[in-house]
Design a protein around this motif. Structure first.
Motif, short mmCIF file in Angstrom:
data_model
loop_
_atom_site.label_atom_id
_atom_site.label_comp_id
_atom_site.label_asym_id
_atom_site.label_seq_id
_atom_site.Cartn_x
_atom_site.Cartn_y
_atom_site.Cartn_z
N VAL A 81 -0.97 9.85 -7.80
CA VAL A 81 -0.10 8.86 -8.41
C VAL A 81 1.08 9.58 -9.05
O VAL A 81 0.91 10.57 -9.74
CB VAL A 81 -0.85 8.04 -9.48
N LYS A 82 2.27 9.05 -8.79
CA LYS A 82 3.47 9.59 -9.41
C LYS A 82 4.32 8.42 -9.88
O LYS A 82 4.58 7.47 -9.13
CB LYS A 82 4.26 10.41 -8.39
N LEU A 83 4.74 8.45 -11.15
CA LEU A 83 5.60 7.42 -11.72
C LEU A 83 6.81 8.08 -12.35
O LEU A 83 6.67 9.05 -13.10
CB LEU A 83 4.85 6.61 -12.80
N GLU A 84 7.99 7.56 -12.05
CA GLU A 84 9.23 8.04 -12.66
C GLU A 84 9.87 6.86 -13.37
O GLU A 84 10.19 5.85 -12.74
CB GLU A 84 10.17 8.59 -11.60
N ALA A 85 10.05 6.98 -14.68
CA ALA A 85 10.61 5.89 -15.47
C ALA A 85 11.89 6.35 -16.16
O ALA A 85 11.96 7.47 -16.65
CB ALA A 85 9.61 5.41 -16.51
N THR A 86 12.88 5.48 -16.15
CA THR A 86 14.12 5.74 -16.89
C THR A 86 14.49 4.48 -17.66
O THR A 86 14.08 3.37 -17.31
CB THR A 86 15.28 6.12 -15.96
N ALA A 87 15.27 4.66 -18.71
CA ALA A 87 15.75 3.54 -19.49
C ALA A 87 17.24 3.77 -19.77
O ALA A 87 17.65 4.88 -20.11
CB ALA A 87 15.00 3.41 -20.81
N ALA A 135 11.01 -2.49 -10.91
CA ALA A 135 9.87 -1.66 -10.51
C ALA A 135 9.72 -1.71 -9.00
O ALA A 135 9.75 -2.79 -8.41
CB ALA A 135 8.60 -2.15 -11.19
N LYS A 136 9.57 -0.53 -8.41
CA LYS A 136 9.42 -0.49 -6.94
C LYS A 136 8.65 0.76 -6.54
O LYS A 136 8.62 1.75 -7.27
CB LYS A 136 10.77 -0.53 -6.26
N LEU A 137 8.04 0.66 -5.38
CA LEU A 137 7.36 1.82 -4.81
C LEU A 137 8.38 2.73 -4.13
O LEU A 137 9.39 2.25 -3.61
CB LEU A 137 6.32 1.38 -3.78
N ALA A 138 8.11 4.02 -4.18
CA ALA A 138 9.03 4.99 -3.55
C ALA A 138 8.93 4.89 -2.05
O ALA A 138 8.00 4.44 -1.48
CB ALA A 138 8.68 6.39 -4.01
N ILE A 189 -1.92 0.53 -2.92
CA ILE A 189 -1.42 -0.77 -3.36
C ILE A 189 -0.09 -1.07 -2.66
O ILE A 189 0.62 -0.16 -2.26
CB ILE A 189 -1.27 -0.89 -4.90
N ASP A 190 0.20 -2.36 -2.55
CA ASP A 190 1.46 -2.75 -1.93
C ASP A 190 2.51 -3.01 -3.01
O ASP A 190 2.23 -2.96 -4.21
CB ASP A 190 1.29 -3.96 -1.01
N ALA A 191 3.73 -3.29 -2.57
CA ALA A 191 4.85 -3.49 -3.51
C ALA A 191 4.60 -4.65 -4.46
O ALA A 191 4.94 -4.57 -5.65
CB ALA A 191 6.14 -3.70 -2.72
N ALA A 192 4.00 -5.73 -3.98
CA ALA A 192 3.75 -6.90 -4.83
C ALA A 192 2.76 -6.56 -5.95
O ALA A 192 2.96 -6.94 -7.11
CB ALA A 192 3.24 -8.06 -4.00
N ARG A 193 1.71 -5.84 -5.61
CA ARG A 193 0.72 -5.46 -6.62
C ARG A 193 1.32 -4.48 -7.61
O ARG A 193 1.07 -4.56 -8.81
CB ARG A 193 -0.51 -4.85 -5.94
#
Length: 65
Positions: free
Chosen positions: A1-7, A62-65, A31-35
């Motif tokens: 799992v990899k998450l990149e968050a910016t604000a 929010a989106k999948l890479a 998981i898919d994009a909707a989930r």
């Protein structure tokens, strides 16, 4: 799992911060994009920082890479 968050925040002189735009890009096997979006929206709704910022607009992309 990899998450990149910016604000990114909008600062209006004399008024202060009026908006926060959050961007979340993730790589989450199984998981898919909707989930992914559903889970990200839930996390935003339950986040204590988002709750503390109710006086400003907080958006989430929010989106999948």
């Amino acid at each position: 799992v990899k998450l990149e968050a910016t604000a990114a925040v909008k600062l209006v002189p004399g008024t202060g911060i009026t908006e926060s735009r959050l961007t979340l890009v993730g790589t989450v096997p199984g998981i898919d994009a909707a989930r992914f979006r559903e889970l990200a929206d839930k996390a935003k709704a339950e986040c204590p920082v988002s709750k503390a910022l109710v006086a400003i607009k907080v958006s989430l992309d929010a989106k999948l890479a």
